[in-house]
Design a protein around this motif. Structure first.
Motif, PDB file in Angstrom:
ATOM      1  N   GLU A 171      37.796  94.429  10.319  1.00  0.00           N
ATOM      2  CA  GLU A 171      38.625  95.473   9.733  1.00  0.00           C
ATOM      3  C   GLU A 171      37.997  96.859   9.895  1.00  0.00           C
ATOM      4  O   GLU A 171      38.546  97.842   9.419  1.00  0.00           O
ATOM      5  CB  GLU A 171      38.842  95.192   8.241  1.00  0.00           C
ATOM      6  CG  GLU A 171      39.566  93.889   7.946  1.00  0.00           C
ATOM      7  CD  GLU A 171      41.050  93.958   8.268  1.00  0.00           C
ATOM      8  OE1 GLU A 171      41.587  95.076   8.381  1.00  0.00           O
ATOM      9  OE2 GLU A 171      41.673  92.881   8.416  1.00  0.00           O
ATOM     10  N   GLN A 172      36.831  96.920  10.555  1.00  0.00           N
ATOM     11  CA  GLN A 172      36.162  98.199  10.740  1.00  0.00           C
ATOM     12  C   GLN A 172      35.449  98.188  12.087  1.00  0.00           C
ATOM     13  O   GLN A 172      35.131  97.128  12.626  1.00  0.00           O
ATOM     14  CB  GLN A 172      35.157  98.482   9.611  1.00  0.00           C
ATOM     15  CG  GLN A 172      33.956  97.575   9.577  1.00  0.00           C
ATOM     16  CD  GLN A 172      34.248  96.197   9.032  1.00  0.00           C
ATOM     17  OE1 GLN A 172      35.112  96.035   8.172  1.00  0.00           O
ATOM     18  NE2 GLN A 172      33.527  95.192   9.521  1.00  0.00           N
ATOM     19  N   ALA A 173      35.188  99.395  12.626  1.00  0.00           N
ATOM     20  CA  ALA A 173      34.565  99.525  13.933  1.00  0.00           C
ATOM     21  C   ALA A 173      33.188 100.163  13.825  1.00  0.00           C
ATOM     22  O   ALA A 173      32.934 100.980  12.939  1.00  0.00           O
ATOM     23  CB  ALA A 173      35.446 100.366  14.858  1.00  0.00           C
ATOM     24  N   VAL A 174      32.313  99.784  14.749  1.00  0.00           N
ATOM     25  CA  VAL A 174      30.970 100.337  14.974  1.00  0.00           C
ATOM     26  C   VAL A 174      30.015  99.899  13.857  1.00  0.00           C
ATOM     27  O   VAL A 174      29.831  98.713  13.644  1.00  0.00           O
ATOM     28  CB  VAL A 174      31.011 101.877  15.160  1.00  0.00           C
ATOM     29  CG1 VAL A 174      29.669 102.345  15.736  1.00  0.00           C
ATOM     30  CG2 VAL A 174      32.130 102.293  16.126  1.00  0.00           C
ATOM     31  N   GLY A 175      29.409 100.815  13.108  1.00  0.00           N
ATOM     32  CA  GLY A 175      28.426 100.458  12.101  1.00  0.00           C
ATOM     33  C   GLY A 175      27.138  99.930  12.712  1.00  0.00           C
ATOM     34  O   GLY A 175      26.855 100.106  13.903  1.00  0.00           O
ATOM     35  N   ILE A 176      26.339  99.262  11.901  1.00  0.00           N
ATOM     36  CA  ILE A 176      25.055  98.728  12.358  1.00  0.00           C
ATOM     37  C   ILE A 176      25.219  97.751  13.517  1.00  0.00           C
ATOM     38  O   ILE A 176      24.409  97.772  14.457  1.00  0.00           O
ATOM     39  CB  ILE A 176      24.307  98.085  11.175  1.00  0.00           C
ATOM     40  CG1 ILE A 176      23.866  99.174  10.181  1.00  0.00           C
ATOM     41  CG2 ILE A 176      23.094  97.292  11.663  1.00  0.00           C
ATOM     42  CD1 ILE A 176      23.189  98.646   8.940  1.00  0.00           C
ATOM     43  N   PRO A 177      26.248  96.880  13.536  1.00  0.00           N
ATOM     44  CA  PRO A 177      26.401  95.991  14.701  1.00  0.00           C
ATOM     45  C   PRO A 177      26.537  96.756  16.020  1.00  0.00           C
ATOM     46  O   PRO A 177      26.031  96.306  17.053  1.00  0.00           O
ATOM     47  CB  PRO A 177      27.677  95.209  14.374  1.00  0.00           C
ATOM     48  CG  PRO A 177      27.744  95.212  12.895  1.00  0.00           C
ATOM     49  CD  PRO A 177      27.231  96.543  12.471  1.00  0.00           C
ATOM     50  N   GLY A 178      27.194  97.916  16.000  1.00  0.00           N
ATOM     51  CA  GLY A 178      27.330  98.708  17.209  1.00  0.00           C
ATOM     52  C   GLY A 178      25.985  99.184  17.732  1.00  0.00           C
ATOM     53  O   GLY A 178      25.713  99.159  18.940  1.00  0.00           O
ATOM     54  N   ILE A 179      25.119  99.631  16.813  1.00  0.00           N
ATOM     55  CA  ILE A 179      23.771 100.058  17.208  1.00  0.00           C
ATOM     56  C   ILE A 179      22.990  98.873  17.770  1.00  0.00           C
ATOM     57  O   ILE A 179      22.339  98.971  18.820  1.00  0.00           O
ATOM     58  CB  ILE A 179      23.011 100.642  15.996  1.00  0.00           C
ATOM     59  CG1 ILE A 179      23.718 101.869  15.442  1.00  0.00           C
ATOM     60  CG2 ILE A 179      21.581 100.993  16.391  1.00  0.00           C
ATOM     61  CD1 ILE A 179      23.075 102.408  14.178  1.00  0.00           C
ATOM     62  N   ALA A 180      23.061  97.763  17.080  1.00  0.00           N
ATOM     63  CA  ALA A 180      22.277  96.589  17.483  1.00  0.00           C
ATOM     64  C   ALA A 180      22.680  96.116  18.876  1.00  0.00           C
ATOM     65  O   ALA A 180      21.819  95.813  19.713  1.00  0.00           O
ATOM     66  CB  ALA A 180      22.465  95.472  16.457  1.00  0.00           C
ATOM     67  N   VAL A 181      23.973  96.047  19.136  1.00  0.00           N
ATOM     68  CA  VAL A 181      24.433  95.581  20.445  1.00  0.00           C
ATOM     69  C   VAL A 181      24.042  96.566  21.542  1.00  0.00           C
ATOM     70  O   VAL A 181      23.564  96.172  22.611  1.00  0.00           O
ATOM     71  CB  VAL A 181      25.959  95.365  20.431  1.00  0.00           C
ATOM     72  CG1 VAL A 181      26.472  95.086  21.849  1.00  0.00           C
ATOM     73  CG2 VAL A 181      26.322  94.207  19.516  1.00  0.00           C
ATOM     74  N   ALA A 182      24.228  97.861  21.277  1.00  0.00           N
ATOM     75  CA  ALA A 182      23.882  98.873  22.280  1.00  0.00           C
ATOM     76  C   ALA A 182      22.404  98.789  22.648  1.00  0.00           C
ATOM     77  O   ALA A 182      22.038  98.827  23.833  1.00  0.00           O
ATOM     78  CB  ALA A 182      24.224 100.267  21.762  1.00  0.00           C
ATOM     79  N   MET A 183      21.544  98.675  21.659  1.00  0.00           N
ATOM     80  CA  MET A 183      20.111  98.628  21.930  1.00  0.00           C
ATOM     81  C   MET A 183      19.717  97.320  22.618  1.00  0.00           C
ATOM     82  O   MET A 183      18.884  97.310  23.533  1.00  0.00           O
ATOM     83  CB  MET A 183      19.323  98.800  20.626  1.00  0.00           C
ATOM     84  CG  MET A 183      19.431 100.206  20.027  1.00  0.00           C
ATOM     85  SD  MET A 183      18.813 101.508  21.156  1.00  0.00           S
ATOM     86  CE  MET A 183      20.361 102.132  21.835  1.00  0.00           C
ATOM     87  N   LYS A 184      20.296  96.227  22.195  1.00  0.00           N
ATOM     88  CA  LYS A 184      19.979  94.933  22.801  1.00  0.00           C
ATOM     89  C   LYS A 184      20.349  94.923  24.278  1.00  0.00           C
ATOM     90  O   LYS A 184      19.550  94.536  25.136  1.00  0.00           O
ATOM     91  CB  LYS A 184      20.711  93.819  22.063  1.00  0.00           C
ATOM     92  CG  LYS A 184      20.432  92.418  22.592  1.00  0.00           C
ATOM     93  CD  LYS A 184      21.125  91.380  21.727  1.00  0.00           C
ATOM     94  CE  LYS A 184      20.756  89.954  22.151  1.00  0.00           C
ATOM     95  NZ  LYS A 184      21.297  89.609  23.481  1.00  0.00           N
ATOM     96  N   ARG A 185      21.565  95.397  24.596  1.00  0.00           N
ATOM     97  CA  ARG A 185      22.008  95.359  25.994  1.00  0.00           C
ATOM     98  C   ARG A 185      21.187  96.296  26.870  1.00  0.00           C
ATOM     99  O   ARG A 185      20.837  95.959  28.005  1.00  0.00           O
ATOM    100  CB  ARG A 185      23.487  95.726  26.069  1.00  0.00           C
ATOM    101  CG  ARG A 185      24.417  94.775  25.340  1.00  0.00           C
ATOM    102  CD  ARG A 185      24.581  93.443  26.066  1.00  0.00           C
ATOM    103  NE  ARG A 185      25.476  92.561  25.337  1.00  0.00           N
ATOM    104  CZ  ARG A 185      26.801  92.582  25.463  1.00  0.00           C
ATOM    105  NH1 ARG A 185      27.375  93.444  26.284  1.00  0.00           N
ATOM    106  NH2 ARG A 185      27.547  91.745  24.765  1.00  0.00           N
TER     107      ARG A 185
END
Length: 802
Positions: free
Chosen positions: A30-44
């Motif tokens: 129900e929401q976009a980005v947040g901490i998961p967005g940071i985590a995925v960007a850094m991991k990739r």
């Protein structure tokens, strides 16, 4: 170099094929980005580039002294107002994809035959890494092999000079191409003698350019970032900003803080339309975030024309009821034509037809129309959910009609905002990548270079596929992109490409277009946006244009992935010299030696680009002129903005059928598949899904989780199929379905295009669901259908309905 190569081999061993049996479905977000967005960007980025390259690239991404993102075309804030991390999750993925430490070495092609590579998905092909050496497929050979640049250029020149007509060549452009490369590329084609210059815009925003050029005199949007910030109402139609243009969410958040309301019109309730957890603010990191859409209208697929005609009628009637408080009568009188004719037609609107087309009742439509009535400054944004329908041009003209009613062009906080999906697709068109370029542009070329360019219109994307299929075109040159996977009617497109005598692909990564190739084929690896360009022995820069007509410079920070790479400009100039020699009217050698020479010619040829090189010296560049936005001047046939009466057409979907739209996963950009996690929609570890309403699933005799074949039905009595899609129950309007592309592209008939623009109708495909016929995809790329993300032949050839 040896260390990088060994790393490449080690990393490639971990690349696995898609196994759809592993697919997982979870509740949508129900929401976009947040901490998961940071985590995925850094991991990739860390996995692909390592820490040093990650820091070098991301800290320069979208900065005035850095390079432009390879992803979407959302504009940058003014210099001084940009974040240190001026990028989104998918922008980081795009950089990681290009700047990866994985490399495809010449030995790769000795090990893997073309036939073997055909059996792999686009995901697997792309994950092999950067192409670092030019290779050739000799006529009908089973393998690619290394070739020198000089021999590659000689092969191209010899083949082009041996054609019976210049029109037997097609020059395709991807939106990644810089302005300098695009200008040189169209010049190359026109010096050869053809206007066959299809581009990716033919498949996305061609309907926008057609509609706006006719209605307001220019085929570009009329807003700036400040207009987004200052709007009272922002309407977002047929667009998923959380995935396709994530940095737009920051602009929407600013607008909301300034008091704007947001009306979201889209079949699916996308997370990026609902709530934004900005990872650069404490509020976003805490999960409180910012609610975006004040109202979401889940319109049926292809219901937007009916909806906006209803909006127009409601505004007109309310203005008359109140004695003139809704419409901008002064603007209509001074700056428009055709209002009376439009009003007469709209009064006859059939509300029953509107409700059937939209799937919305009148009360909900009136609620949304009230938001328009209450706004003194409205920005209307849209993307491919609008442009890829048969009536797309008519729909965008209706957007324009409603904007004209309230004078929402050429005033602060208001305007039309088509959001382009690729970082320089608009700039390429500005530079002359167009099969129907205006006469004044051709005249300017003749004045600048002293040769007469061809006068007849060329082929767009759909017509180029037809020409290759029918043997009228023999050479295909692709400047970036993945044409085979991006185009409609995959089986037809693949066959057409394999019919070519020569295909030339200028590509950074391996893709489907390299394995569905001509009898003779070249893969030429260019420098990427993220890499330093020292062509001619000097530091070169290139320029790009964003969705809001802002032009700025781009300079990569990384050393090239290989000493064998050449810039796109270098490749184009070298192809031209191999074709024409060095004594012709175009100074190709000078262009290659210093791109400033190209920009000086751009300044004299391209409208609005006077003093081009000087202007891009400014931090942040400059904004191209836009008469409707700048002065309410409309360069149309009437000298005013034009109200356009358009008939209301509704797709009648037969009983037992669904209307399918194709869309992106959150883990892809166009045909580039970054990974297998569409986390906003709850899909992971696979891609072959079809989203369907629970009541439709039951009515059609299926259950959530069933695996089905998708079969499209076209009016000429033919059908096309794509096998083995898992049904996923989803909150979408009744009668509608959605699936990812390119997996869904085999279902789009080549002849199904938008009226007026010839854009493929990838958002309006009539399908039925069938029990599996066998031959679906499996892991390791064995046994999948042509046109699916895998590559083996099956029964997807068009055939007549019984």
């Amino acid at each position: 170099m040896r260390t990088i190569e060994s790393m490449a081999r080690k990393r490639k061993s971990a690349v696995q094929e898609i196994n759809e049996d592993d697919l997982r479905v979870r509740p949508r977000k129900e929401q976009a980005v947040g901490i998961p967005g940071i985590a995925v960007a850094m991991k990739r980025t860390m996995e692909s580039m390592g820490p040093v390259r990650t820091a070098k690239t991301l800290l320069k991404l979208n900065h005035a002294d850095g390079f432009d993102c390879q992803g979407c075309a959302w504009p940058d804030p003014e210099p001084g107002h940009r974040h240190t991390a001026e990028f989104c999750e998918n922008g980081a993925k795009a950089v990681a994809e290009e700047a990866t430490n994985r490399h495809v070495l010449p030995e790769f092609f000795a090990t893997h035959s073309i036939e073997e590579l055909e059996g792999h998905t686009d995901y697997w092909l792309g994950q092999q890494g950067r192409l670092v050496h030019p290779v050739v497929r000799r006529r009908d050979a089973k393998h690619y092999e290394p070739i020198s640049w000089d021999d590659a250029f000689a092969l191209i020149g010899e083949t082009l000079n041996g054609l019976d007509s210049p029109d037997e060549a097609v020059f395709y452009t991807s939106g990644r191409t810089s302005n300098e490369a695009a200008f040189a590329y169209q010049l190359f084609a026109r010096q050869l003698g053809t206007n066959n210059l299809p581009d990716c815009s033919n498949m996305c925003h061609e309907s926008t350019g057609t509609a706006l050029a006719e209605a307001i005199g220019i085929g570009k949007g009329s807003v700036s970032l400040d207009d987004i910030y200052d709007a009272e109402l922002i309407v977002i139609s047929g667009q998923n900003p959380g995935t396709n243009h994530p940095r737009m969410l920051s602009a929407l958040e600013i607008a909301k803080k300034n008091g704007a309301k947001i009306l979201a019109i889209n079949p699916l309730p996308e997370a990026g339309l609902l709530k934004f957890d900005n990872p650069q603010t404490p509020r976003g990191l805490s999960g409180v975030g910012t609610a975006l859409a004040d109202l979401h209208l889940p319109v049926r697929i292809n219901g937007d024309l009916a909806l906006w005609q209803a909006f127009g009628l409601l505004l007109l009637e309310e203005d008359e009821r109140l004695g003139g408080a809704i419409l901008d009568r002064d603007f209509i009188e001074q700056h428009t034509s055709g209002f009376t004719e439009w009003a007469e037609q709209i009064r006859d609107l059939d509300w029953a037809l509107v409700e059937r087309a939209t799937g919305l009742d009148r009360a909900r439509i009136e609620e949304a129309a009230r938001m328009l009535m209450d706004s003194a400054a409205t920005v209307n944004c849209w993307a491919m959910g609008i442009t890829q329908h048969r009536n797309a041009v008519a729909t965008i003209k209706e957007f324009t009609n409603v904007a004209l009613l309230q004078g929402n062009i050429g005033k602060p906080g208001a305007g039309l905002c088509p959001v382009r999906g690729h970082s320089n697709v608009q700039g390429d068109r500005t530079m002359g990548i167009w099969e129907r370029v205006p006469q004044h542009f051709l005249d300017a070329i003749e004045n600048e270079f002293g040769f007469t360019p061809p006068q007849e219109n060329g082929w767009d994307t759909v017509d180029s596929i037809r020409a290759l299929r029918d043997g009228k075109a023999k050479v295909f040159v692709g400047m970036g992109g993945n044409f085979v996977s991006a185009a409609p009617d995959t089986v037809v497109t693949e066959s057409a490409m394999q019919n070519a005598e020569l295909t030339v692909q200028v590509s950074t990564k391996l893709n489907r277009s390299h394995v569905r190739c001509g009898h003779t084929a070249l893969i030429l690896p260019p420098l990427g946006r993220s890499e330093k360009d020292r062509t001619g022995g000097i530091d070169q820069r290139v320029t790009v244009e964003d969705s809001m007509s802002a032009v700025h410079a781009s300079r990569g920070p990384l050393d090239p992935a290989s000493g064998h790479l050449r810039s796109e400009v270098d490749i184009i100039c070298s192809m031209a010299e191999a074709t024409f020699g060095t004594d012709g009217p175009v100074p190709w050698s000078d262009f290659r030696a210093d791109y400033t020479n190209i920009r000086r010619s751009i300044a004299r040829v391209v409208p609005g680009c006077a003093a081009y090189d000087e202007k891009v010296d400014r931090p942040g560049g400059f904004v191209l002129p836009h008469p409707p936005r700048d002065s309410r001047t409309f360069p149309t046939e009437t000298g005013k903005a034009i109200f356009t009466p358009v008939p209301l057409e509704v797709i009648d979907v037969p009983e037992g059928r669904l209307l399918l739209q194709s869309l992106r996963s959150h883990d892809q950009f166009n045909t580039t598949i970054y990974g297998l996690d569409d986390r906003y929609r709850g899909i992971s570890r696979g891609r072959r899904v079809v989203f369907v309403h629970r009541d439709d699933i039951a009515a059609l005799g299926f259950a959530d989780g069933d695996v089905v074949d998708l079969v499209s039905e076209w009016k000429d009595g033919t059908e096309r199929s794509a096998p083995a899609f898992r049904i996923v129950e989803y909150d979408t309007p009744r009668g509608c379905a959605a699936a990812y592309y390119p997996e869904a592209n085999p279902l789009v008939p080549l002849d199904s295009t938008a009226l007026g623009s010839n854009c493929p109708t990838s958002k309006s495909v009539v399908i039925r669901l069938e029990r599996p016929s066998g031959g679906g995809p499996t892991s390791e790329g064995s046994g999948a259908a042509v046109g699916s993300d895998s590559g083996h032949k099956s029964d997807v050839e068009p055939k007549h309905l019984a």
